[in-house]
Design an enzyme around this catalytic site. Structure first.
Site, short mmCIF file in Angstrom:
data_model
loop_
_atom_site.label_atom_id
_atom_site.label_comp_id
_atom_site.label_asym_id
_atom_site.label_seq_id
_atom_site.Cartn_x
_atom_site.Cartn_y
_atom_site.Cartn_z
N ASP A 164 -25.41 7.13 -9.97
CA ASP A 164 -26.38 7.53 -10.03
C ASP A 164 -27.53 6.55 -10.26
OD1 ASP A 164 -28.16 10.30 -9.99
OD2 ASP A 164 -28.21 10.55 -11.74
N LYS A 222 -32.23 11.36 -26.54
CA LYS A 222 -31.81 12.14 -25.04
C LYS A 222 -30.87 13.52 -25.67
CE LYS A 222 -29.17 10.70 -21.88
NZ LYS A 222 -28.65 9.81 -20.54
N GLY A 247 -31.64 16.02 -19.75
CA GLY A 247 -32.48 17.07 -21.02
C GLY A 247 -33.49 16.59 -20.83
N GLY A 284 -35.03 14.84 -17.89
CA GLY A 284 -33.93 14.31 -16.65
C GLY A 284 -33.06 15.59 -16.25
N GLY A 285 -31.90 14.97 -15.28
CA GLY A 285 -30.67 16.60 -15.03
C GLY A 285 -29.69 16.47 -16.65
N LEU A 344 -41.43 12.13 -23.95
CA LEU A 344 -40.64 10.88 -23.17
C LEU A 344 -41.05 11.35 -21.75
CD1 LEU A 344 -39.22 8.38 -24.83
CD2 LEU A 344 -41.71 8.18 -24.47
N GLY A 345 -40.11 12.35 -21.79
CA GLY A 345 -39.62 13.06 -19.88
C GLY A 345 -38.46 13.61 -19.94
#
Length: 777
Positions: free
Chosen positions: A584, A487, A471, A468-469, A465-466
């Site tokens: 964040d 995730k 993983g 981030g920081g 799906l994408g």
């Protein structure tokens, strides 16, 4: 007698093991083009890194329809096969025939005649045998012209295959391979390749997965030339492979093209994010094409000035040097694309061109990535054969495997902890018992690695799906058909087990409609995975910053998103037993459910305050540039006002659709906050708004949101409103608002702070979409 049976049994096992060791599953293709005109010596080729090497190019004589080789390169063709086999005797060599571009019309004309086709076919076979090649490659044919041209290609392939079979039978030599290069898409308009004939006659098709966007082309905007993934309106490899499959071509006969070159663009002006930026054309070379070898040399000599990065979403590397922007494939991209080959079940990859590599780093990376699978296949095959020789072993191991596979364990605080590896049990207990923010803790599932691997299709690219920081994030489907998001901690992530535990305990205990719900976790095999409810509409940034998808967010939807985020923050700061500071908060951490309702996610950096605490200090600054408050950056201080600052940035982005990492204004020297403030102060606030809204009846509400956003991003934390006050401002349309001071991180610090905006609120109609009264739920 029994000892003899045992000995016989052991001999059978040994025989089967040797058979297994010697026999391998179908080998993947690791191919590469060698171009005779590029100046690289054939003897320098590291042929051990390839299974197939293709030597190009020969051409077709338009008069005789026979192949011919330029006199200047004839020596290279004549020695190619022998030279590359010196280092790797098992490498297969192919002769490439170029018929593309300006030659394609003549080729189409030639294959329209049966006798011409026959001359071409016979000449190709004779030439390949003369120079010791083991296959033929047809390069440059695109699905252009008309349907009769494609039908003739199909007929040519039929006749070529018959001739190759006949020649092999008569000469008692192995059949020549027949392969062909293919366009990214198998159809252009109404013209389509002869798929059936290609599938029937070719050993494979190597898809040219590069050169999608060129700086010398008509477009004067920068784009990635070899993106693996991308939106549907942008050329990308994954869409092309899926189209080949949709047209009925077998993935096992597709070979993915890997470019060892990139393209250099000249930017119109300096850009922090040059993708999609205005360009004046090529840089460095006439057409902008640069080899990987040249690029690495360039970086070594300009390391201090160059700014390089890797786009994990598109799977492309890039580098900016002044007004020059280059996109190319480095080791990360090559490895990811070869992994994609395995995930998609493709036959292998084909490099263009091998001479562009730098000390063989790309070729080694690609080969290692593919060889990992081959070694695993051999090992699995050995285990299967050995196990199958003993019914007892099969039953025993089968039972254990089924138990492991089906096991889905539950843990409740303070803890029903399943059996685990040494060290794992302590981790599970630590997660289960940490934190006391809520005694009514919901159940957390402790998932096995096997269940996560099955749910995510072995963490395939298709399920990604994408990233981030923390993983990558994958979509998964459990055996119960429940959709989940997984995730997975990246090995390169700076976050560790404490952040992992922090997020599990917080998100499990904080239950609110506008917070993402965590379902469980997995810590097998030294992995750290968080399992969430699946959000089908991805994240807010997916829509806000996309030129097409932003139209899906009309003003009413944006109001509801602002409202939902406010409710989530109200719960975190005011209505839970403890005060939670997210630290964040940003657009990519606002996920959207199937009704586009927002949910705050990613609590790995969150901190818990008791109700009598207001501020804390840290030496470790976390968060995302552009969303982090000034007191946090400068002094390490964070409080509830830190999240208010981030929320203010979010409000400005929601109403404008603008990124905070770019510069704006006439001279492009203002950050997002400065630009918003300048327009608001001069009474031109509507110029700040997202033009896709195109909703003049909401102008008053938009300006009010702009002013509230500016109040939230003021320099001093004490000047910022609390989230409770922000809630009150948003739901009350007529109450006067305080005049915001110049926002944080502004270059300007002058005496005009506090000057009233020229925009008069009393001139606005308030008969527009309203923010409903907010209460904690």
């Amino acid at each position: 007698m029994s000892s003899k049976l045992v000995a016989l049994f052991l001999l059978i096992l040994l025989y089967l093991a040797l058979r297994c060791h010697c026999s391998t599953p179908q080998s993947r293709v690791k191919a590469g083009y060698y171009y005779t005109d590029d100046g690289n010596l054939i003897s320098d080729l590291n042929s051990k890194l390839f299974t197939h090497l293709i030597c190009g190019f020969t051409f077709v004589n338009p008069s005789t329809h026979h192949l011919f080789i330029n006199f200047s390169t004839e020596q290279q063709f004549s020695t190619f096969a022998d030279n590359v086999k010196t280092k790797n005797p098992s490498v297969t060599t192919l002769l490439s025939i170029w018929v593309g571009r300006e030659l394609l019309l003549n080729f189409f004309s030639m294959i329209n005649q049966s006798s011409y086709r026959n001359s071409f076919v016979q000449s190709s076979i004779e030439t390949a045998r003369l120079y010791g090649f083991q296959g033929l490659d047809l390069s440059g044919v695109e699905p252009t012209g008309n349907s009769s041209d494609m039908a003739n290609i199909g007929t040519l392939l039929d006749e070529w295959r018959v001739a190759v079979n006949s020649e092999a039978k008569n000469s008692s030599k192995p059949e020549l391979l027949l392969v062909m290069s293919g366009n990214r898409l198998p159809a252009l308009g109404s013209v389509i390749y002869p798929i059936d004939s290609m599938r029937r006659n070719l050993d494979w098709v190597h898809v040219l997965a590069y050169n999608y966007y060129l700086p010398a082309g008509r477009d004067r905007v920068t784009f990635f030339h070899a993106a693996l993934y991308g939106p549907s309106n942008m050329a990308n490899t994954d869409d092309g492979i899926n189209e080949w499959k949709r047209r009925g071509f077998l993935p096992s006969k597709l070979v993915l093209g890997l470019p060892y070159h990139g393209y250099a663009w000249t930017l119109l002006s300096p850009q922090k994010n040059p993708m999609g930026a205005a360009s004046t054309g090529p840089a460095v070379t006439k057409d902008g094409a640069v080899s990987y070898k040249w690029f690495k040399w360039f970086i070594r000599n300009n390391a201090q000035e160059a700014v390089c990065g890797y786009n994990a979403t598109s799977v492309v590397n890039y580098c900016t040097f002044g007004l020059t922007w280059i996109n190319y494939d480095d080791v990360e991209a090559i490895r990811a694309k070869v992994s994609y080959v395995k995930q998609k079940g493709l036959l292998g990859y084909n490099v263009f061109q091998v001479g562009h590599d730098d000390n063989w780093v790309l070729s080694r990376a690609a080969a290692e990535e593919l060889d990992d699978e081959n070694q695993n296949q051999k090992g699995r095959l050995l285990v299967i054969v050995l196990v199958s020789s003993s019914t007892t072993i099969v039953l025993l191991l089968g039972s254990v495997w089924v138990m492991c596979y089906l096991r889905k364990r539950k843990v409740k605080s303070p803890g029903i902890v399943p059996k685990a590896r040494k060290g794992q049990e302590a981790k599970v207990n630590g997660i289960a018992t940490s934190g006391n923010s809520n005694t009514n803790v919901p159940d957390l599932e402790v998932y096995s690695y096997a269940v996560m691997e099955m749910a995510t299709n072995k963490f395939s690219f298709e399920n990604k799906l994408g990233e981030g920081g923390y993983g990558p994030v994958y979509k998964g489907v459990l055996a119960s058909k429940q959709e989940i998001a997984v995730k997975k901690l990246s090995k390169a992530s700076t976050q560790g087990f404490e952040e992992f535990k922090n997020e599990v305990t917080l998100t499990a205990k904080l239950q609110h409609v506008n917070l993402v719900r965590v379902l469980g976790f997995c810590i097998e095999r030294d992995e750290q995975m968080l399992i969430y409810e699946y959000m089908p509409n991805k994240s807010l940034d997916f829509y806000l910053f996309d030129s097409v998808r932003r139209f899906l967010l009309d003003w009413k939807k944006r109001v509801h998103i602002i409202e939902g985020i406010t409710q989530g923050l109200l719960y975190l700061q005011e209505y839970s037993r403890l005060t939670i500071i997210h630290r964040d908060l940003k657009a990519s951490n606002i996920l959207l459910d199937n009704e586009m309702k927002p949910k705050i996610s990613d609590f790995g950096m969150a901190k818990i305050f008791s109700k009598d605490e207001y501020e804390a200090n840290t030496d470790r600054i976390v968060g995302t540039y552009g969303y982090v408050s000034p007191e946090y950056v400068k002094k390490g201080l964070y409080s509830t006002k830190s999240d208010v600052y981030s929320f203010g940035v979010l409000i400005l982005q929601i109403i404008s659709g603008k990124k905070n990492a770019c510069f704006y204004g006439l001279n492009e020297d203002l950050n997002l906050l400065e630009y918003a403030y300048d327009l608001w102060k001069s009474g031109k606030g509507m110029e700040f708004m997202d033009p896709s809204l195109d909703d003049t009846v909401s102008s008053c509400k938009l300006i009010r949101c702009l002013q509230i956003g500016l109040l939230c991003v003021q320099e001093n934390a004490t000047d910022r409103p609390s989230i409770l006050e922000v809630s009150s401002m948003l739901k009350s349309e007529s109450a006067a608002l305080i005049i915001p001071k110049i926002p944080a991180f502004s270059i300007k610090r002058n005496g005009d702070e506090g000057t009233k905006s020229q925009f008069q609120l009393e001139d606005c109609s308030i008969n527009d979409t309203t923010l409903s009264q907010m209460v904690a739920r």
